[in-house]
Motif scaffolding. Structure first.
Motif, short mmCIF file in Angstrom:
data_model
loop_
_atom_site.label_atom_id
_atom_site.label_comp_id
_atom_site.label_asym_id
_atom_site.label_seq_id
_atom_site.Cartn_x
_atom_site.Cartn_y
_atom_site.Cartn_z
N ASN A 83 -58.22 3.72 48.63
CA ASN A 83 -58.83 2.69 47.96
C ASN A 83 -58.92 2.37 46.46
O ASN A 83 -59.05 1.58 45.85
N SER A 128 -65.02 5.37 47.74
CA SER A 128 -63.96 6.04 47.85
C SER A 128 -64.05 7.24 46.75
O SER A 128 -63.77 8.12 46.89
N CYS A 147 -57.86 -1.40 46.52
CA CYS A 147 -58.82 -2.69 46.44
C CYS A 147 -58.83 -3.11 45.13
O CYS A 147 -59.44 -4.28 45.00
N PRO A 189 -61.28 -2.61 51.79
CA PRO A 189 -61.39 -1.12 51.79
C PRO A 189 -61.26 -0.65 53.36
O PRO A 189 -61.62 -1.02 54.23
N GLY A 226 -65.82 -0.85 48.14
CA GLY A 226 -64.87 0.09 48.58
C GLY A 226 -64.34 1.32 47.53
O GLY A 226 -64.41 2.17 48.05
#
Length: 457
Positions: free
Chosen positions: A331, A125, A335, A341, A121
């Motif tokens: 995220n 991102s 995360c 995510p 994630g």
């Protein structure tokens, strides 16, 4: 009516004439914009719309909680905050959905744990954020033809619908993503219940906004006697919050299936801890999570969402740059603490719009509920969700998928329809939006080359 698109609400500029205009103008404009974005055009409609994306959200998050020990409490808290901020920023029912390719990889690979999920994630991102911040995403958006975008939307919508039918027809083991056999006709999660829910939504919501507006005009016309009474009844029926009613029914049935689930609930938020990453987790997360997720995020969570948002809310101003940046920022925080995510998604937007979501207040309401549940119940909420009828989740997911697939109905020329359907077919058969996109682009360019050579003297 709950499922009608209201006119845009103008932002007042009356405060710009006072002394020290720069400071007051900025502050007042920001406050006014937040109020405008969060205003509820219809209380029942917005609440109903908030239920439109749960058919996707609950199965994924619950499956990862039960099979991978995902911290449900942390996920609810962070996604709740994401929902609220998204409603404030965009002023439309912009969804916050789990990243599906990463979730699919985690559910199919026993060695793909929470550190790998979070690493995937974060890396996805970061890539999306850089594409947005540098302006490259805007170039990608201008380069991709509408027919290819429609093909991706149609494929994603049909994929949701097929999954929904599977949820309805078969008994599901969500943590293992397996069907256990045919669903019984009767019972608290039987076929009859799902069919009744489908019929109820069709009666209340119809096929879309156009039909609802016709009913509204009919109900407001000059009528008398029996016809007037019938119109009042129809007006009440057509304004019912169908998705909200069905979700509440599912919660009631969950407690009926296992009454002693109350004793398994522990009050208080789950402990929030920083995820520990290894080099192996980063490497595996990138190869098996980020690589397949990144094309899906770019196509469905940024480009398709931006296009669908402009279709549904032409009075609003959307850009792929802002959507890319919000996906990246979400995220880059959650995360690290074990929150699933997330990204935006065209399917979630279509589902929430289908059931009446028209403003940022719709997702803000959902965010407040998630935040409260995460703080009050934490991960113990999974015990309740585990009892929730999967058939009802399938019904909600079915209508979200159909609404997204119907976006392709504006492909009027045979050439555009051809490209969209090729893209859809390859995406579904190959189970890859990236592959469908690649083939769709090749077909589109070949058709343009053919037309150029045919028309050239």
């Amino acid at each position: 009516m709950a499922n009608q698109n209201p006119p845009s609400i103008p932002i007042s500029n009356s405060q710009t004439t006072i002394t020290n205009p720069t400071k007051n103008f900025s502050a007042n404009m920001i406050i006014q914009k937040v109020k405008t974005n969060l205003v509820l055009h219809s209380k029942w409609g917005e609440l109903n719309g908030a239920m439109g994306d749960l058919g996707t959200y609950i199965p994924i998050v619950l499956s990862l909680t039960l099979s991978k020990n995902l911290n449900l409490g942390t996920t609810l808290i962070f996604t709740g905050v994401y929902n609220i901020l998204t409603g404030v920023i965009y002023g439309v029912p912009m969804p916050v959905q789990p990243m599906k390719s990463i979730a699919a990889e985690a559910l199919s690979d026993t060695t793909f744990g929470v550190p790998e999920i979070m690493a995937s994630g974060i890396l996805t991102s970061v890539a999306v954020f850089l594409l947005g911040a540098t302006g490259l995403m805007q170039l990608v958006y201008k380069f991709i033809p509408l027919s290819v975008v429609r093909g991706i939307q149609l494929a994603q919508g049909l994929s949701f619908a097929l999954t929904a039918v599977k949820y309805v027809r078969k008994v599901q083991d969500l943590p293992k993503s397996k069907a256990l056999g045919p669903r019984p006709w009767f019972g608290l999660d039987g076929l009859v219940l799902a069919i009744v829910c489908v019929c109820f939504i069709v009666i209340v919501n119809g096929a879309g906004d156009g039909e609802s507006e016709n009913h509204h005009r009919c109900c407001n016309g000059e009528e008398s006697g029996e016809k007037k009474r019938t119109s009042r009844v129809r007006k009440v029926v057509f304004s019912l919050p169908s998705a909200f009613i069905i979700f509440v029914l599912g919660v009631i049935l969950a407690f009926m299936k296992k009454p002693n689930v109350v004793h398994e609930i522990k009050f208080g938020p789950s402990s929030i801890e920083v995820v520990k990453f290894s080099k192996h987790a980063w490497k595996k997360g990138f190869v098996k999570g980020t690589v397949p997720q990144l094309p899906l995020t770019i196509l469905n969570s940024v480009i398709a969402v931006c296009k669908l948002s402009k279709d549904l809310f032409p009075e609003k101003d959307f850009s792929v740059t802002s959507i890319s940046v919000t996906v990246g920022l979400m995220n880059s925080v959650g995360c690290w603490f074990g929150a699933m995510p997330c990204c935006h998604g065209a399917g979630g937007l279509a589902g929430q719009y289908k059931f009446g979501g028209r403003s940022g207040g719709c997702v803000a309401l959902l965010g407040v509920v998630k935040l409260v549940l995460g703080l009050v119940l934490g991960t113990s909420l999974a015990h309740i969700l585990k009892m929730f009828p999967v058939g009802i989740l399938g019904v909600l997911l079915l209508f979200a998928g159909i609404e997204l697939a119907m976006c392709a109905r504006d492909m009027n020329s045979k050439e555009d329809s051809f490209v969209a359907l090729v893209c859809t077919a390859v995406s579904l058969v190959g189970s890859s939006a990236a592959l469908g996109f690649l083939v769709g682009m090749v077909v589109y360019l070949l058709l343009k080359l053919r037309n150029w050579t045919k028309d050239k003297p």
